[in-house]
Motif scaffolding. Sequence first.
Motif, mmCIF file in Angstrom:
data_model
loop_
_atom_site.group_PDB
_atom_site.id
_atom_site.type_symbol
_atom_site.label_atom_id
_atom_site.label_comp_id
_atom_site.label_asym_id
_atom_site.label_seq_id
_atom_site.Cartn_x
_atom_site.Cartn_y
_atom_site.Cartn_z
ATOM 1 N N GLN A 13 0.816 -1.208 0.000
ATOM 2 C CA GLN A 13 0.000 0.000 0.000
ATOM 3 C C GLN A 13 0.852 1.261 0.000
ATOM 4 N N LEU A 14 1.884 1.291 0.836
ATOM 5 C CA LEU A 14 2.764 2.467 0.868
ATOM 6 C C LEU A 14 3.494 2.645 -0.452
ATOM 7 N N HIS A 15 3.930 1.532 -1.036
ATOM 8 C CA HIS A 15 4.621 1.607 -2.322
ATOM 9 C C HIS A 15 3.676 2.145 -3.404
ATOM 10 N N ASN A 16 2.397 1.739 -3.368
ATOM 11 C CA ASN A 16 1.424 2.216 -4.354
ATOM 12 C C ASN A 16 1.098 3.697 -4.186
ATOM 13 N N LEU A 17 1.282 4.222 -2.986
ATOM 14 C CA LEU A 17 0.990 5.633 -2.740
ATOM 15 C C LEU A 17 2.115 6.574 -3.198
ATOM 16 N N LEU A 18 3.280 6.017 -3.437
ATOM 17 C CA LEU A 18 4.411 6.861 -3.843
ATOM 18 C C LEU A 18 4.233 7.352 -5.277
ATOM 19 N N PRO A 19 4.694 8.579 -5.537
ATOM 20 C CA PRO A 19 4.644 9.057 -6.923
ATOM 21 C C PRO A 19 5.619 8.255 -7.788
ATOM 22 N N PRO A 20 5.289 8.079 -9.046
ATOM 23 C CA PRO A 20 6.191 7.304 -9.919
ATOM 24 C C PRO A 20 7.477 8.083 -10.198
ATOM 25 N N GLY A 21 8.509 7.360 -10.439
ATOM 26 C CA GLY A 21 9.772 7.995 -10.807
ATOM 27 C C GLY A 21 10.941 7.410 -10.048
ATOM 28 N N PRO A 22 12.128 7.867 -10.348
ATOM 29 C CA PRO A 22 13.350 7.295 -9.761
ATOM 30 C C PRO A 22 13.656 7.791 -8.356
ATOM 31 N N ALA A 23 12.862 8.726 -7.811
ATOM 32 C CA ALA A 23 13.158 9.266 -6.490
ATOM 33 C C ALA A 23 12.997 8.231 -5.393
ATOM 34 N N TRP A 24 12.142 7.243 -5.613
ATOM 35 C CA TRP A 24 11.879 6.239 -4.586
ATOM 36 C C TRP A 24 12.286 4.862 -5.085
ATOM 37 N N SER A 25 12.953 4.129 -4.244
ATOM 38 C CA SER A 25 13.311 2.760 -4.612
ATOM 39 C C SER A 25 12.319 1.792 -3.956
ATOM 40 N N ASP A 26 12.337 0.554 -4.435
ATOM 41 C CA ASP A 26 11.432 -0.449 -3.879
ATOM 42 C C ASP A 26 11.778 -0.787 -2.425
ATOM 43 N N ASN A 27 13.004 -0.625 -2.042
ATOM 44 C CA ASN A 27 13.457 -0.967 -0.691
ATOM 45 C C ASN A 27 13.845 0.279 0.088
ATOM 46 N N ASP A 28 13.013 1.278 0.049
ATOM 47 C CA ASP A 28 13.311 2.534 0.732
ATOM 48 C C ASP A 28 13.313 2.314 2.249
ATOM 49 N N PRO A 29 14.357 2.776 2.955
ATOM 50 C CA PRO A 29 14.435 2.542 4.404
ATOM 51 C C PRO A 29 13.328 3.276 5.181
ATOM 52 N N LEU A 30 12.862 4.416 4.662
ATOM 53 C CA LEU A 30 11.779 5.132 5.340
ATOM 54 C C LEU A 30 10.503 4.286 5.343
ATOM 55 N N LEU A 31 10.169 3.730 4.186
ATOM 56 C CA LEU A 31 8.991 2.882 4.099
ATOM 57 C C LEU A 31 9.161 1.611 4.934
ATOM 58 N N ALA A 32 10.338 1.036 4.894
ATOM 59 C CA ALA A 32 10.605 -0.179 5.668
ATOM 60 C C ALA A 32 10.459 0.090 7.165
ATOM 61 N N GLY A 33 10.767 1.314 7.589
ATOM 62 C CA GLY A 33 10.610 1.665 9.006
ATOM 63 C C GLY A 33 9.166 1.930 9.398
ATOM 64 N N LEU A 34 8.346 2.435 8.473
ATOM 65 C CA LEU A 34 6.947 2.752 8.776
ATOM 66 C C LEU A 34 6.049 1.519 8.783
ATOM 67 N N VAL A 35 6.373 0.562 7.939
ATOM 68 C CA VAL A 35 5.497 -0.603 7.772
ATOM 69 C C VAL A 35 5.232 -1.352 9.079
ATOM 70 N N PRO A 36 6.238 -1.701 9.895
ATOM 71 C CA PRO A 36 5.943 -2.423 11.141
ATOM 72 C C PRO A 36 5.059 -1.618 12.104
ATOM 73 N N ALA A 37 5.244 -0.300 12.131
ATOM 74 C CA ALA A 37 4.429 0.527 13.020
ATOM 75 C C ALA A 37 2.965 0.514 12.578
ATOM 76 N N PHE A 38 2.727 0.635 11.273
ATOM 77 C CA PHE A 38 1.362 0.586 10.759
ATOM 78 C C PHE A 38 0.715 -0.770 11.036
ATOM 79 N N ALA A 39 1.476 -1.832 10.868
ATOM 80 C CA ALA A 39 0.951 -3.176 11.120
ATOM 81 C C ALA A 39 0.628 -3.359 12.605
ATOM 82 N N ALA A 40 1.489 -2.823 13.483
ATOM 83 C CA ALA A 40 1.245 -2.944 14.923
ATOM 84 C C ALA A 40 -0.012 -2.169 15.333
ATOM 85 N N VAL A 41 -0.202 -0.977 14.772
ATOM 86 C CA VAL A 41 -1.401 -0.193 15.070
ATOM 87 C C VAL A 41 -2.639 -0.938 14.577
ATOM 88 N N HIS A 42 -2.551 -1.539 13.408
ATOM 89 C CA HIS A 42 -3.664 -2.310 12.850
ATOM 90 C C HIS A 42 -4.025 -3.485 13.772
#
Length: 195
Positions: A13-42
């Motif tokens: 879901q976070l990856h789908n929300l990112l704008p297209p282009g080379p600014a974001w990689s598939d393994n972005d550390p910011l997204l990797a850090g947010l995902v566990p927090a979102f899952a824990a809140v869920h």
Amino acid sequence: MDTDQLTQNYQQQLHNLLPPGPAWSDNDPLLAGLVPAFAAVHERANDLVRESDPRQTVELLERWETVSGLPDSCSVPGADTLEERQRRLNSKVNAVGGITEDFYLSVLDDIGYPDATITTFGGDNFRCTSHCNDSLHDEMSNFVWQVNFTEETKVFSMTCDSKCNEHIRTWGNTVAECVMNKLCPSHTVVIFSYP
């Protein structure tokens, strides 16, 4: 849904929300850090939904009991298991009052006695003009009813660890008997029968 699947869903879901282009990689550390927090809140939100059901509550059980006036005089301190406390709470919170046999059977079912039955003794009184197979009960029997349990009675004996003011021996299901005596109409008498 298990935690790994939930984490993967949030990652996607976070990856789908990112704008297209080379600014974001598939393994972005910011997204990797947010995902566990979102899952824990869920998961905690799912826990809160479960806690809103008196039959499943664990963390909020004491708060539920306080709001519902439990434990009451029918509760035996320290003797109830978690499941028994949940059943008693559910019975207290969701019971729709009434003086019908179905109401009392549903309360017995809620507190763990689904096979209990009720016998009433009232009805037409026997007279000299009655048929030989008519009831023999008198008018006072209209105010007596019996709860029939299918399990044998529980017998509790005093031990050397008991307090000096405890009974030498008690029998019966004190919780179920107390609940039925509290709920029965004041002009009736309840008898408890064990096999």
